[in-house]
Design a protein around this motif. Sequence first.
Motif, PDB file in Angstrom:
ATOM      1  N   GLU A 286       0.726  -1.293   0.203  1.00  0.00           N
ATOM      2  CA  GLU A 286       0.018  -0.063  -0.104  1.00  0.00           C
ATOM      3  C   GLU A 286       0.886   1.244  -0.010  1.00  0.00           C
ATOM      4  OE1 GLU A 286      -2.699   3.106   0.182  1.00  0.00           O
ATOM      5  OE2 GLU A 286      -2.842   0.946  -0.530  1.00  0.00           O
ATOM      6  N   LEU A 287       1.795   1.302   0.742  1.00  0.00           N
ATOM      7  CA  LEU A 287       2.773   2.506   0.766  1.00  0.00           C
ATOM      8  C   LEU A 287       3.547   2.596  -0.550  1.00  0.00           C
ATOM      9  CD1 LEU A 287       4.575   2.061   4.263  1.00  0.00           C
ATOM     10  CD2 LEU A 287       2.786   3.557   3.574  1.00  0.00           C
ATOM     11  N   ILE A 288       3.819   1.486  -1.215  1.00  0.00           N
ATOM     12  CA  ILE A 288       4.564   1.385  -2.474  1.00  0.00           C
ATOM     13  C   ILE A 288       3.510   2.201  -3.550  1.00  0.00           C
ATOM     14  CG2 ILE A 288       5.386   0.282  -4.267  1.00  0.00           C
ATOM     15  CD1 ILE A 288       7.050  -1.420  -2.019  1.00  0.00           C
ATOM     16  N   ARG A 289       2.344   1.789  -3.360  1.00  0.00           N
ATOM     17  CA  ARG A 289       1.175   2.098  -4.463  1.00  0.00           C
ATOM     18  C   ARG A 289       1.018   3.734  -4.016  1.00  0.00           C
ATOM     19  NH1 ARG A 289      -3.266   4.144  -4.324  1.00  0.00           N
ATOM     20  NH2 ARG A 289      -3.310   3.929  -2.102  1.00  0.00           N
ATOM     21  N   ARG A 290       0.820   4.079  -2.611  1.00  0.00           N
ATOM     22  CA  ARG A 290       0.675   5.388  -2.574  1.00  0.00           C
ATOM     23  C   ARG A 290       1.801   6.308  -3.050  1.00  0.00           C
ATOM     24  NH1 ARG A 290       0.266   6.095   3.844  1.00  0.00           N
ATOM     25  NH2 ARG A 290      -1.252   4.786   3.492  1.00  0.00           N
ATOM     26  N   HIS A 291       2.953   5.934  -3.218  1.00  0.00           N
ATOM     27  CA  HIS A 291       4.104   6.770  -3.785  1.00  0.00           C
ATOM     28  C   HIS A 291       4.748   6.375  -4.835  1.00  0.00           C
ATOM     29  CE1 HIS A 291       5.005   8.701   0.229  1.00  0.00           C
ATOM     30  NE2 HIS A 291       4.810   7.809   0.979  1.00  0.00           N
ATOM     31  N   ALA A 293       5.649   3.869  -6.587  1.00  0.00           N
ATOM     32  CA  ALA A 293       7.068   3.614  -6.727  1.00  0.00           C
ATOM     33  C   ALA A 293       7.490   2.348  -7.806  1.00  0.00           C
ATOM     34  CB  ALA A 293       7.804   3.080  -5.352  1.00  0.00           C
ATOM     35  N   VAL A 294       6.096   1.544  -7.717  1.00  0.00           N
ATOM     36  CA  VAL A 294       6.249   0.477  -8.818  1.00  0.00           C
ATOM     37  C   VAL A 294       6.366   1.310 -10.428  1.00  0.00           C
ATOM     38  CG1 VAL A 294       4.804  -1.187 -10.143  1.00  0.00           C
ATOM     39  CG2 VAL A 294       5.277  -1.439  -7.507  1.00  0.00           C
ATOM     40  N   SER A 295       5.416   2.214 -10.472  1.00  0.00           N
ATOM     41  CA  SER A 295       5.389   2.884 -11.911  1.00  0.00           C
ATOM     42  C   SER A 295       6.955   3.654 -12.214  1.00  0.00           C
ATOM     43  CB  SER A 295       4.143   3.691 -11.843  1.00  0.00           C
ATOM     44  OG  SER A 295       3.155   3.435 -11.765  1.00  0.00           O
ATOM     45  N   ALA A 296       7.274   4.139 -10.988  1.00  0.00           N
ATOM     46  CA  ALA A 296       8.696   5.059 -11.263  1.00  0.00           C
ATOM     47  C   ALA A 296       9.888   3.871 -11.467  1.00  0.00           C
ATOM     48  CB  ALA A 296       9.121   5.517  -9.929  1.00  0.00           C
ATOM     49  N   THR A 297       9.601   2.722 -10.886  1.00  0.00           N
ATOM     50  CA  THR A 297      10.714   1.767 -11.124  1.00  0.00           C
ATOM     51  C   THR A 297      10.466   1.291 -12.715  1.00  0.00           C
ATOM     52  OG1 THR A 297      10.726   1.000  -8.992  1.00  0.00           O
ATOM     53  CG2 THR A 297      11.454  -0.889 -10.568  1.00  0.00           C
ATOM     54  N   ARG A 298       9.295   1.105 -13.078  1.00  0.00           N
ATOM     55  CA  ARG A 298       9.035   0.588 -14.505  1.00  0.00           C
ATOM     56  C   ARG A 298       9.545   1.771 -15.436  1.00  0.00           C
ATOM     57  NH1 ARG A 298       6.265  -3.790 -15.936  1.00  0.00           N
ATOM     58  NH2 ARG A 298       5.370  -4.986 -14.296  1.00  0.00           N
ATOM     59  N   GLU A 299       9.313   3.058 -15.161  1.00  0.00           N
ATOM     60  CA  GLU A 299       9.962   3.919 -15.865  1.00  0.00           C
ATOM     61  C   GLU A 299      11.500   4.038 -16.038  1.00  0.00           C
ATOM     62  OE1 GLU A 299      10.010   6.869 -18.343  1.00  0.00           O
ATOM     63  OE2 GLU A 299       8.019   5.922 -17.976  1.00  0.00           O
ATOM     64  N   ARG A 300      12.124   3.597 -15.061  1.00  0.00           N
ATOM     65  CA  ARG A 300      13.669   3.687 -15.057  1.00  0.00           C
ATOM     66  C   ARG A 300      14.076   2.296 -15.825  1.00  0.00           C
ATOM     67  NH1 ARG A 300      12.922   6.614 -10.710  1.00  0.00           N
ATOM     68  NH2 ARG A 300      14.696   7.718  -9.474  1.00  0.00           N
ATOM     69  N   ALA A 301      13.278   1.332 -15.773  1.00  0.00           N
ATOM     70  CA  ALA A 301      13.399   0.234 -16.651  1.00  0.00           C
ATOM     71  C   ALA A 301      13.267   0.564 -18.159  1.00  0.00           C
ATOM     72  CB  ALA A 301      12.624  -0.996 -16.285  1.00  0.00           C
ATOM     73  N   ARG A 302      12.204   1.098 -18.308  1.00  0.00           N
ATOM     74  CA  ARG A 302      12.001   1.613 -19.730  1.00  0.00           C
ATOM     75  C   ARG A 302      13.361   2.340 -20.343  1.00  0.00           C
ATOM     76  NH1 ARG A 302       6.583   1.717 -18.244  1.00  0.00           N
ATOM     77  NH2 ARG A 302       6.488   3.663 -17.530  1.00  0.00           N
ATOM     78  N   MET A 303      13.764   3.317 -19.539  1.00  0.00           N
ATOM     79  CA  MET A 303      15.069   4.169 -19.942  1.00  0.00           C
ATOM     80  C   MET A 303      16.110   3.287 -20.100  1.00  0.00           C
ATOM     81  SD  MET A 303      17.100   6.611 -17.436  1.00  0.00           S
ATOM     82  CE  MET A 303      17.767   5.390 -16.701  1.00  0.00           C
ATOM     83  N   TYR A 304      16.538   2.324 -19.483  1.00  0.00           N
ATOM     84  CA  TYR A 304      17.530   1.388 -19.613  1.00  0.00           C
ATOM     85  C   TYR A 304      17.122   0.769 -21.019  1.00  0.00           C
ATOM     86  CZ  TYR A 304      19.903   2.511 -15.385  1.00  0.00           C
ATOM     87  OH  TYR A 304      20.680   3.147 -14.352  1.00  0.00           O
ATOM     88  N   ALA A 305      16.185   0.123 -21.204  1.00  0.00           N
ATOM     89  CA  ALA A 305      15.562  -0.623 -22.280  1.00  0.00           C
ATOM     90  C   ALA A 305      15.850   0.193 -23.557  1.00  0.00           C
ATOM     91  CB  ALA A 305      14.103  -1.175 -22.288  1.00  0.00           C
ATOM     92  N   GLN A 306      15.315   1.409 -23.406  1.00  0.00           N
ATOM     93  CA  GLN A 306      15.771   2.335 -24.559  1.00  0.00           C
ATOM     94  C   GLN A 306      17.305   2.617 -24.916  1.00  0.00           C
ATOM     95  OE1 GLN A 306      13.249   4.010 -26.569  1.00  0.00           O
ATOM     96  NE2 GLN A 306      15.313   3.941 -27.687  1.00  0.00           N
ATOM     97  N   ARG A 307      17.771   2.397 -23.712  1.00  0.00           N
ATOM     98  CA  ARG A 307      19.517   2.702 -24.083  1.00  0.00           C
ATOM     99  C   ARG A 307      20.080   1.038 -24.802  1.00  0.00           C
ATOM    100  NH1 ARG A 307      21.766   4.729 -17.980  1.00  0.00           N
ATOM    101  NH2 ARG A 307      21.027   6.857 -18.350  1.00  0.00           N
ATOM    102  N   ALA A 308      19.377   0.159 -24.389  1.00  0.00           N
ATOM    103  CA  ALA A 308      19.801  -1.144 -25.135  1.00  0.00           C
ATOM    104  C   ALA A 308      19.331  -1.327 -26.479  1.00  0.00           C
ATOM    105  CB  ALA A 308      18.956  -2.491 -24.283  1.00  0.00           C
ATOM    106  N   CYS A 309      18.188  -0.646 -26.835  1.00  0.00           N
ATOM    107  CA  CYS A 309      17.938  -0.557 -28.064  1.00  0.00           C
ATOM    108  C   CYS A 309      18.493   0.256 -28.961  1.00  0.00           C
ATOM    109  CB  CYS A 309      16.359  -0.247 -28.192  1.00  0.00           C
ATOM    110  SG  CYS A 309      15.143  -1.321 -27.624  1.00  0.00           S
ATOM    111  N   ASP A 310      18.989   1.300 -28.386  1.00  0.00           N
ATOM    112  CA  ASP A 310      19.923   2.400 -29.056  1.00  0.00           C
ATOM    113  C   ASP A 310      21.299   1.942 -29.322  1.00  0.00           C
ATOM    114  OD1 ASP A 310      17.733   4.366 -28.907  1.00  0.00           O
ATOM    115  OD2 ASP A 310      18.850   5.138 -27.232  1.00  0.00           O
ATOM    116  N   ALA A 311      21.570   0.765 -28.541  1.00  0.00           N
ATOM    117  CA  ALA A 311      23.228   0.343 -28.640  1.00  0.00           C
ATOM    118  C   ALA A 311      23.061  -0.477 -29.993  1.00  0.00           C
ATOM    119  CB  ALA A 311      23.313  -0.448 -27.543  1.00  0.00           C
TER     120      ALA A 311
END
Length: 336
Positions: A286-291, A293-311
């Motif tokens: 519930e606290l993680i949902r409130r803040h 944090a799951v969406s923020a973590t997935r957003e960072r994952a998308r950033m790294y995935a983009q870097r992988a594709c760009d490579a």
Amino acid sequence: MSAEVVTLSRKGPTLSPILDLTATAMEAVNAIILDRMQSEIPLIPALAGHLIAGGGKRMRPMLTLAGAELVGYRGARHHKLAASVEFIHTATLLHDDVVDGSETRRGKEAANLIYGNPATVLVGDFLFSRAFELMVEDGSLDALRILSSASAVIAQGEVDQLTAQRKVETSEERYLSIIDAKTAALFAAASRIAAVVGECSEAEELALDAYGRNLGIAFQLVDDAIDYDTGTADMGKDRGDDFREGKMTLPVILTYARGSDEERRFWQEAVAGFRVEDEDFDHAVELIRRHDAVSATRERARMYAQRACDALSIFPDGPARAAMVEAAQFAVSRGY
């Protein structure tokens, strides 16, 4: 930013393109794995087979095979090296389950609960040895250097994670350093050795390394998000394992940083091991949902995935590159 931005198609990305691309070669790899996990000591193939036959995406050896297609390699050397990659990965899983006291792995009872911790550790050592036998048989000092270095880095990452366990002050920087070592290093090595067998340029070798490393970080970020995401499917392990083990993964780090004093006190008690009941985990979710944090973590994952594709932009367009791009897209959109 390249044109291959990580966006989801209407049905969402899948592993189908990379599975199709590597299907024939994966049959050869699986045959090597089956052959080399055998031993005159019956416990060894029984315990190893419990995990190896238990499923899994085979993502790491698949990257070696896909990378070989990408660089146009037409030999068979990469089969043994891909099998070596999978043995290294399986060995680390066996050791991890002992360290973490895991109860399930890939939806099945963990090997350490069935066979005991000593046997599980020793069979993990056996698989590491088989991995190095396969590397030596290939005969490439470059491939041996890359995979042996990755093995050492993985071990260091696991030790670093162990020393960071139950320390609520763990920073995002240290967390990223840990997952770069314990997860991304093998993704990077698995991708890079395809360029070695393909006798590619240093630039191409480094590009495949960057693809694998960034994909590995994205993959681990999503794994850590899934552990607290009530909207995802079962991923073959007990939800809440990270919470009960006091691991400071990114969703917890972000939530702790954004929380009130009262919320931080909860996390201090939980990470220290004093709040491990089901209702405590529910409160953590519930606290993680409130803040968010799951969406923020997935957003960072998308950033790294983009870097992988760009490579991969250094390589020409084609089915292999498209399949590897979609694999990165799948890694960050999956729910298991």
